[in-house]
Scaffold this motif. Structure first.
Motif, mmCIF file in Angstrom:
data_model
loop_
_atom_site.group_PDB
_atom_site.id
_atom_site.type_symbol
_atom_site.label_atom_id
_atom_site.label_comp_id
_atom_site.label_asym_id
_atom_site.label_seq_id
_atom_site.Cartn_x
_atom_site.Cartn_y
_atom_site.Cartn_z
ATOM 1 N N ASP A 127 31.520 47.165 29.625
ATOM 2 C CA ASP A 127 30.474 47.075 28.597
ATOM 3 C C ASP A 127 29.183 47.720 29.073
ATOM 4 O O ASP A 127 28.440 48.314 28.291
ATOM 5 N N ALA A 128 28.913 47.555 30.376
ATOM 6 C CA ALA A 128 27.651 48.071 30.908
ATOM 7 C C ALA A 128 27.762 49.553 31.273
ATOM 8 O O ALA A 128 26.776 50.168 31.673
ATOM 9 N N GLY A 129 28.977 50.085 31.176
ATOM 10 C CA GLY A 129 29.167 51.475 31.554
ATOM 11 C C GLY A 129 28.990 51.711 33.042
ATOM 12 O O GLY A 129 28.611 52.792 33.477
ATOM 13 N N VAL A 130 29.254 50.672 33.824
ATOM 14 C CA VAL A 130 29.155 50.799 35.279
ATOM 15 C C VAL A 130 30.580 50.942 35.834
ATOM 16 O O VAL A 130 31.464 50.164 35.500
ATOM 17 N N ARG A 131 30.766 51.936 36.645
ATOM 18 C CA ARG A 131 32.099 52.171 37.198
ATOM 19 C C ARG A 131 32.430 51.069 38.198
ATOM 20 O O ARG A 131 31.618 50.694 39.039
ATOM 21 N N LEU A 132 33.635 50.533 38.106
ATOM 22 C CA LEU A 132 34.060 49.457 39.015
ATOM 23 C C LEU A 132 34.020 49.977 40.455
ATOM 24 O O LEU A 132 34.615 51.003 40.757
ATOM 25 N N PRO A 133 33.305 49.258 41.351
ATOM 26 C CA PRO A 133 33.115 49.787 42.705
ATOM 27 C C PRO A 133 34.276 49.488 43.652
ATOM 28 O O PRO A 133 34.214 49.857 44.821
ATOM 29 N N VAL A 134 35.290 48.774 43.189
ATOM 30 C CA VAL A 134 36.429 48.399 44.046
ATOM 31 C C VAL A 134 37.727 48.641 43.293
ATOM 32 O O VAL A 134 37.735 48.775 42.072
ATOM 33 N N ASN A 135 38.819 48.687 44.027
ATOM 34 C CA ASN A 135 40.143 48.606 43.413
ATOM 35 C C ASN A 135 40.548 47.134 43.366
ATOM 36 O O ASN A 135 40.133 46.346 44.225
ATOM 37 N N LEU A 136 41.361 46.810 42.381
ATOM 38 C CA LEU A 136 41.785 45.409 42.264
ATOM 39 C C LEU A 136 43.307 45.311 42.216
ATOM 40 O O LEU A 136 43.977 46.125 41.559
ATOM 41 N N VAL A 137 43.817 44.345 42.926
ATOM 42 C CA VAL A 137 45.232 44.001 42.822
ATOM 43 C C VAL A 137 45.286 42.533 42.372
ATOM 44 O O VAL A 137 44.487 41.722 42.849
ATOM 45 N N PHE A 138 46.154 42.220 41.428
ATOM 46 C CA PHE A 138 46.237 40.841 40.918
ATOM 47 C C PHE A 138 47.556 40.185 41.307
ATOM 48 O O PHE A 138 48.615 40.799 41.219
ATOM 49 N N VAL A 139 47.459 38.949 41.723
ATOM 50 C CA VAL A 139 48.652 38.106 41.882
ATOM 51 C C VAL A 139 48.324 36.793 41.177
ATOM 52 O O VAL A 139 47.467 36.023 41.628
ATOM 53 N N ILE A 140 48.989 36.570 40.052
ATOM 54 C CA ILE A 140 48.672 35.373 39.264
ATOM 55 C C ILE A 140 49.961 34.591 39.029
ATOM 56 O O ILE A 140 50.871 35.052 38.342
ATOM 57 N N GLU A 141 50.011 33.425 39.628
ATOM 58 C CA GLU A 141 51.236 32.621 39.529
ATOM 59 C C GLU A 141 51.053 31.496 38.516
ATOM 60 O O GLU A 141 49.951 31.259 38.007
ATOM 61 N N SER A 142 52.143 30.795 38.241
ATOM 62 C CA SER A 142 52.090 29.640 37.332
ATOM 63 C C SER A 142 52.835 28.449 37.925
ATOM 64 O O SER A 142 53.312 27.576 37.207
ATOM 65 N N MET A 143 52.938 28.426 39.228
ATOM 66 C CA MET A 143 53.615 27.316 39.908
ATOM 67 C C MET A 143 52.718 26.718 40.987
ATOM 68 O O MET A 143 53.210 26.089 41.932
ATOM 69 N N ALA A 144 51.402 26.867 40.825
ATOM 70 C CA ALA A 144 50.479 26.362 41.840
ATOM 71 C C ALA A 144 50.615 24.850 41.986
ATOM 72 O O ALA A 144 50.435 24.302 43.073
#
Lengths: 507, 507
Positions: free
Chosen positions: B171-188
């Motif tokens: 929205d702010a037009g700011v380039r993301l300064p990092v790469n992101l990897v997601f790990v999202i579980e449903s058995m926590a």
């Protein structure tokens, strides 16, 4: 076939051997009971069908119907009976519900005969199939030689045995040798609420009663019947410890609070040692039971332990010590914990208020008030040692006094002779490890001697599920009560005057 | 209005005082988050509506839907994501059910930027209205400045804060300064079943990850945010004592058997003294926590005790000792008893098999296997002293190792700066008294440093009911994670090479 299985031929044999003649009234009564066997089993089937669970408020309509059913049956036997209303009762949810009526009945044949007060109860313990019943507990089912269903042994079957016995007199054309007064309640599993009030309010009605008889409980032995001449008292306690105002998480709060459960375990652990000795000073010096009576009782202690897969029994080989413990020595059992996590799941809860539930069985000569006072003192000292900042509270939930009958009396002699003639073996005199409330109420309020005639064999199925009685013992129980009336009239041929005995006004 | 309440004018003030210029990218990001407030609250409302209770087998369909919902949201943000199937799971009733997918996603902007692995979970703890919820736990409800519902604070709200933060960059037009990897579980809430397998099978996919970040748990203080740098380990035990093969009645059997409950209480009472000291020899000599960190932490111990109506706190005035206990000292809590009578009714049961449930929280340097070995030895000795004939068995139900992050690292510096800029106050470095499983898995399997950024204020409602988060903190949490990415890129401007990072095949 059990050794007590009964048919007409065997009946003859049995009857002969205890020497009453082939045409004696008692023999005719016994034969009449056997002839009506199908009819009596059917009556029990009908009565078991009523779900008379007095501890469940929503079953009061079932109880009402069963009271009406019984009033009709009593009327058929010419018993003048009515249901005494007891008014309203407060439930645990602070609602008021109507209490079941107490049936009061009278069957007078002659003022010159003695009068037996027959006590019974229509209500039963809770029973749900999911507890492990193999059959519907409220549909009596005959499997092999047994009848299965809630109440067949305690106490619907025994109650009907009284009616069957009276019917046998009619069928045999033998005049009833005693007068009968009936008191049949439906709140036995709710502390006999209201029973004492009824007895006190109608006390003049009971003044001519010679003795109180009830057919409940069971034999101690697998093979030998018993006359119950007493039972222990009981106090049921709640011991509460509270550490804060709501359950906490051991994640957030572990280590920052003095937890309630360890305090409770500490207190409960202080009450008895591993050898089952109660460690509460002051009120535990009870006189031991008469061990002669215990020695005569027939009870296979080793077999008891093997059935239950108990690794080692206290006093392994000493049957009479174990029986004495159960009959008349004080004992403490811990039943459970309320307020903590009880489910199979994993929760990191620190329970904030926990209640330890335990009971102390009382020896015949122990006074409940002395025991509670000693317990309060004991807990006070242990709590001081613990030095916990938490709140501790002892609450006496209910009390049943101990009870002992006068054995050297016409009713006990009559019971002994009736059992000998019915089962062809001399009965044991036994005490009951449990606590019977009704006998102590009758003894205290009416000042009458009470005799308990159990008709159920020792093994009435896995308690509290799959309750059962053998058809044979149900039939023999009816004979027993017929014989008891007969023998009682022999023992006590002259009744107290029943002049002026008339029914109280119906309700 | 809480002191963290945020509107555009105050945002300006706050932003100025931590010295980033009026046109700095961070300021624009913060403003964008505030502008989208309604939208973000609505997203949370949608996600809370899924009853993602992983401990209840019948809710797996809800979890499936919520995974699809999140995959769609991630795709909208150009995250390439898919759900990794984990196969079947055995339930407590020995049925097999499908395990929820683990979402793996990646958003790469440049191989030269550092890569943050964002961990989150979609599943929540059980919640039923009858436990005392004032609102439907699965219908998020805004009351005053708070959002109420299961998962708003742990951990659906924090998970969405990551998505909100990414959206703010767009929205702010700011380039993301990092790469992101997601790990999202449903058995926590089921011991993160399957998470380790996924990480191991895809290990090459994670080789370029610079650090692991997760937004979970809460602040220790009511006013000051905290960066969580570690948590205690935990072992959950079942201690079982069995005296025979079925429940008995104290009426029939009291005094004729060595009961199981007193044995269990004796064993449990031996584990700790009234001052909370664990009495298990051998493995309890843990190094104390660094008390300097504890002294800096902001925690009102007296107020904590007053809120809970605790009569007296251990170490009353010594805040740092109490916190140290909770952060990093071993602790033993007893949670409950299984198999005994737990209801409010009166039963004369002698339970035949009882299970004491307790857990030991572990200090950072305690090895679970050492503690269990010491406990086994301790119980063996105490059991010999007790000389009970009954069967005793200890069972380790599950183990969570302790976890400690490396604080002197770019990710912790970035977290500190991001919190300072977001909340306008320097955060505490805190440990969590609970036990976090996921960080220890990531640290062990991937050998990456883990930082935990709690966005929820200390008081998230009565635990475990009426879970809540203030709207303000939900919004500020989104700003915090946007700031964290920004600051991390400043701390660690060069990423490890992400050449060759490509999505694993779907499925």
């Amino acid at each position: 076939m059990s050794k007590f299985n009964f048919n007409m031929l065997e009946a003859d044999k049995g009857v002969k051997s205890v020497s009453f003649g082939p045409n004696s009234p008692l023999k005719r009564l016994f034969q009449m009971v056997v002839i009506k066997r199908e009819c009596y089993v059917n009556d029990l089937w009908e009565l078991v069908g009523h779900e008379t669970v007095s501890t469940r408020d929503e079953k009061r309509e079932d109880i009402r119907k069963s009271i009406d059913w019984l009033l009709k049956r009593l009327a058929d036997l010419d018993v003048v009976a009515f249901g005494e209303h007891l008014g309203m009762q407060m439930t645990e949810l602070y609602q008021t519900i109507r209490m079941p009526r107490v049936i009061i009945g009278v069957l007078v044949h002659s003022p010159s005969k003695p009068t037996i007060l027959v006590y019974g109860n229509l209500d039963v313990e809770e029973a749900v199939v999911s507890d492990g019943w193999g059959t519907d507990p409220f549909v009596m089912t005959e499997i092999g030689e047994y009848l299965y269903g809630r109440g067949v042994a305690m106490d619907k079957g025994p109650l009907l045995c009284w009616l069957n016995a009276i019917q046998a007199y009619r069928d045999a054309g033998v005049r009833l040798p005693v007068n009968l007064v009936f008191v049949i309640e439906s709140m036995a599993h709710c502390g006999s609420l209201g029973l004492e009030t009824v007895l006190k309010e109608r006390i003049s009605f009971f003044r001519n009663v010679s003795c109180v008889a009830m057919a409940t409980r069971r034999w101690q032995s697998a093979t030998t019947p018993g006359v119950v001449y007493g039972s222990r008292g009981l106090i049921y306690y709640h011991l509460e410890v509270q550490c804060c105002n709501r359950d906490l998480s051991s994640f957030e709060h572990g280590g920052t609070i003095f937890e309630a459960l360890p305090d409770l375990f500490y207190l409960l652990s202080s009450l008895a040692d591993p050898q089952l000795n109660i460690l509460i000073d002051g009120a535990m010096h009870a006189h031991p039971v008469d061990l002669n009576a215990v020695r005569c009782a027939d009870f296979n202690y080793a077999e008891f332990g093997e059935n239950l897969k108990v690794p080692r029994l206290p006093n392994r080989t000493k049957k009479h010590v174990a029986l004495a413990e159960n009959w008349a020595m004080p004992h403490l059992s811990i039943h459970g914990i309320e307020g903590a996590n009880f489910e199979a799941d994993v929760r990191f809860v620190i329970p904030h208020k926990v209640i330890g539930k335990f009971s102390i069985s009382l020896a015949p000569n122990q006074r409940p008030e002395d025991v509670t006072r000693a317990l309060q003192k004991h807990l006070g000292i242990v709590w001081l040692q613990r030095a916990s900042p938490n709140k501790m509270m002892l609450c006496e939930k209910f009390v049943i006094p101990s009870w002992s009958g006068r054995c050297n009396s016409p009713e006990y002699l009559a019971a002994t002779r009736a059992m000998t003639k019915t089962y062809n073996v001399k009965p044991n005199f036994i005490r009951d490890g449990g606590s019977l409330l009704a006998p102590s109420i009758f003894q205290r309020v009416l000042d009458k001697n009470v005799v308990v005639l159990p008709i159920a064999e020792h093994d009435i199925g896995g308690c509290p599920v799959n309750e059962r009685i053998s058809v044979d013992n149900y039939i023999k129980g009816s004979q027993l009560l017929a014989a008891f009336m007969w023998e009682y009239a022999q023992e006590k041929p002259e009744g107290d005057s029943v002049r002026g005995m008339c029914m109280p006004n119906d309700g």
